[in-house]
Motif scaffolding. Structure first.
Motif, short mmCIF file in Angstrom:
data_model
loop_
_atom_site.label_atom_id
_atom_site.label_comp_id
_atom_site.label_asym_id
_atom_site.label_seq_id
_atom_site.Cartn_x
_atom_site.Cartn_y
_atom_site.Cartn_z
N GLU A 53 -9.85 12.83 2.05
CA GLU A 53 -11.20 12.64 1.47
C GLU A 53 -12.23 12.38 2.57
OE1 GLU A 53 -10.40 9.56 -1.34
OE2 GLU A 53 -9.64 10.97 -2.85
N PHE A 54 -11.83 11.62 3.58
CA PHE A 54 -12.73 11.35 4.71
C PHE A 54 -13.17 12.66 5.35
CE2 PHE A 54 -13.34 11.01 9.28
CZ PHE A 54 -14.32 10.03 9.37
N TYR A 55 -12.21 13.54 5.64
CA TYR A 55 -12.54 14.81 6.30
C TYR A 55 -13.34 15.74 5.38
CZ TYR A 55 -10.24 14.11 10.74
OH TYR A 55 -9.92 13.66 11.99
N GLU A 56 -12.99 15.74 4.11
CA GLU A 56 -13.73 16.61 3.18
C GLU A 56 -15.18 16.15 3.07
OE1 GLU A 56 -11.37 17.12 -0.39
OE2 GLU A 56 -10.22 18.69 0.63
N GLY A 57 -15.39 14.84 3.22
CA GLY A 57 -16.76 14.31 3.24
C GLY A 57 -17.54 14.83 4.44
N GLN A 58 -16.82 15.27 5.46
CA GLN A 58 -17.47 15.83 6.66
C GLN A 58 -17.43 17.36 6.64
OE1 GLN A 58 -15.50 14.06 10.07
NE2 GLN A 58 -16.90 12.33 9.97
N GLY A 59 -17.00 17.92 5.51
CA GLY A 59 -16.97 19.38 5.39
C GLY A 59 -15.76 20.03 6.03
N LYS A 60 -14.72 19.24 6.34
CA LYS A 60 -13.51 19.81 6.94
C LYS A 60 -12.39 19.83 5.91
CE LYS A 60 -12.14 19.45 11.37
NZ LYS A 60 -12.64 20.65 12.03
N SER A 105 0.85 -1.21 0.00
CA SER A 105 0.00 0.00 0.00
C SER A 105 0.88 1.26 0.00
CB SER A 105 -0.90 0.02 1.23
OG SER A 105 -1.81 -1.05 1.18
N ARG A 106 0.46 2.25 -0.79
CA ARG A 106 1.25 3.48 -0.91
C ARG A 106 0.82 4.50 0.14
NH1 ARG A 106 1.30 6.20 -6.39
NH2 ARG A 106 -0.83 6.62 -5.71
N THR A 107 1.80 5.18 0.72
CA THR A 107 1.52 6.22 1.71
C THR A 107 0.64 7.31 1.12
OG1 THR A 107 3.64 5.76 2.78
CG2 THR A 107 2.60 7.85 3.31
N ILE A 108 0.88 7.66 -0.14
CA ILE A 108 0.08 8.70 -0.82
C ILE A 108 -1.41 8.35 -0.74
CG2 ILE A 108 -0.54 9.62 -3.11
CD1 ILE A 108 2.00 10.85 -2.73
N ASP A 109 -1.73 7.08 -1.01
CA ASP A 109 -3.15 6.65 -0.99
C ASP A 109 -3.73 6.76 0.41
OD1 ASP A 109 -2.98 6.03 -3.71
OD2 ASP A 109 -2.31 3.98 -3.32
N VAL A 110 -2.91 6.44 1.42
CA VAL A 110 -3.35 6.51 2.81
C VAL A 110 -3.66 7.97 3.19
CG1 VAL A 110 -2.58 6.19 5.22
CG2 VAL A 110 -2.10 4.43 3.49
N LEU A 111 -2.79 8.90 2.75
CA LEU A 111 -3.01 10.33 3.02
C LEU A 111 -4.25 10.84 2.30
CD1 LEU A 111 0.67 11.68 2.67
CD2 LEU A 111 -0.53 11.05 4.77
N GLN A 112 -4.39 10.48 1.03
CA GLN A 112 -5.55 10.94 0.25
C GLN A 112 -6.85 10.41 0.86
OE1 GLN A 112 -4.46 9.57 -3.69
NE2 GLN A 112 -3.64 11.57 -4.27
N HIS A 113 -6.81 9.18 1.33
CA HIS A 113 -8.00 8.58 1.96
C HIS A 113 -8.43 9.40 3.18
CE1 HIS A 113 -9.64 5.86 5.15
NE2 HIS A 113 -10.49 5.59 4.20
N ALA A 114 -7.44 9.81 3.99
CA ALA A 114 -7.75 10.58 5.20
C ALA A 114 -8.32 11.96 4.85
CB ALA A 114 -6.49 10.74 6.06
#
Length: 234
Positions: free
Chosen positions: A94-101, A83-92
């Motif tokens: 995207e999670f926050y942006e889904g909550q409006g942060k 697993s790539r670190t970039i993907d892990v960061l992007q996932h995090a």
């Protein structure tokens, strides 16, 4: 209106690890390895939010006890060996942006650098801001200059890098630096739109070798413990 917290620290810590089993939970000088990085992030003047991205309930529990947030459990697809670190960061993000942060700057802190401290993070972030940089990585001086490296061709030994003047003295060699893995800072746009941690305007923060230990095997753990004992007695 979305609330703009400027800076998030993301600490990636999966359960499996090849070199040292259960590495992130290993006690160094009485504390789990990951706790040193969490405390460094929490002590920073610039970081608004400190999270750990993990697939392991035990790492999650230890991280929360140390003061970090676990907003989600990392999906298995992002917790593989490859697993790539970039993907892990992007996932995090995207999670926050889904909550409006929305976070403008992302600070990646690997838990394998227990000697990197809050001051290192603050100084690195200051350089990043002063230069209006797209990205920054921490480095430390190279002990083995490429000029001194050799390679084997069958039994013949030859220089890895040919140099014009073989009589160069060690002190004449250009000073070089190596990534130490302790601190990466990146603008959200670069991370999300270009899937990169290195932008056109890229800066560096120099750390001493003593705080640049990266835990990869048992010997690194022992060396780190010696340094941590020393620094905590002062």
């Amino acid at each position: 209106m979305k609330k703009l917290d400027k800076c998030i620290a993301i600490i990636p810590a999966r359960g499996g690890s090849k070199g040292v089993p259960r590495k992130n939970l290993r006690l160094i000088n009485g504390k789990p390895l990951i706790q040193y990085t969490i405390e460094a992030a929490l002590g920073s003047r610039f970081i608004d939010q400190t999270i750990v991205s993990t697939d392991c309930p035990e790492i999650a529990r230890v991280s929360v006890e140390a003061g970090a947030r676990i907003p989600f459990m990392r999906p298995d697809a992002l917790a593989e060996d490859h697993s790539r670190t970039i993907d892990v960061l992007q996932h995090a993000i995207e999670f926050y942006e889904g909550q409006g942060k929305v976070y403008e700057h992302i600070v990646l802190l690997q838990p394998t650098s227990p000697l990197r401290n809050s001051l290192d993070i603050d100084e690195a972030y200051s350089i990043f801001q002063q230069n209006d940089a797209d990205s920054l990585q921490s480095v430390c001086p190279v002990m083995q200059h490429p000029f001194l490296l050799r390679k084997f061709n069958d039994s013949q030994l030859s220089p890895y890098q040919s140099v014009e003047d073989e009589r160069l003295r060690r002190q004449d060699l250009e000073e070089l630096f190596v990534l130490n893995g302790a601190i990466y800072i990146v603008k959200k746009q670069l991370l999300m739109e270009q899937s990169s941690l290195v932008g056109a305007n890229n800066c560096g923060y120099i750390m001493p070798k003593s705080r640049s230990i990266d835990i990869d095997d048992e010997l690194d753990l022992e060396v780190a413990e010696v340094y941590l004992r020393k620094t905590q007695h002062h």
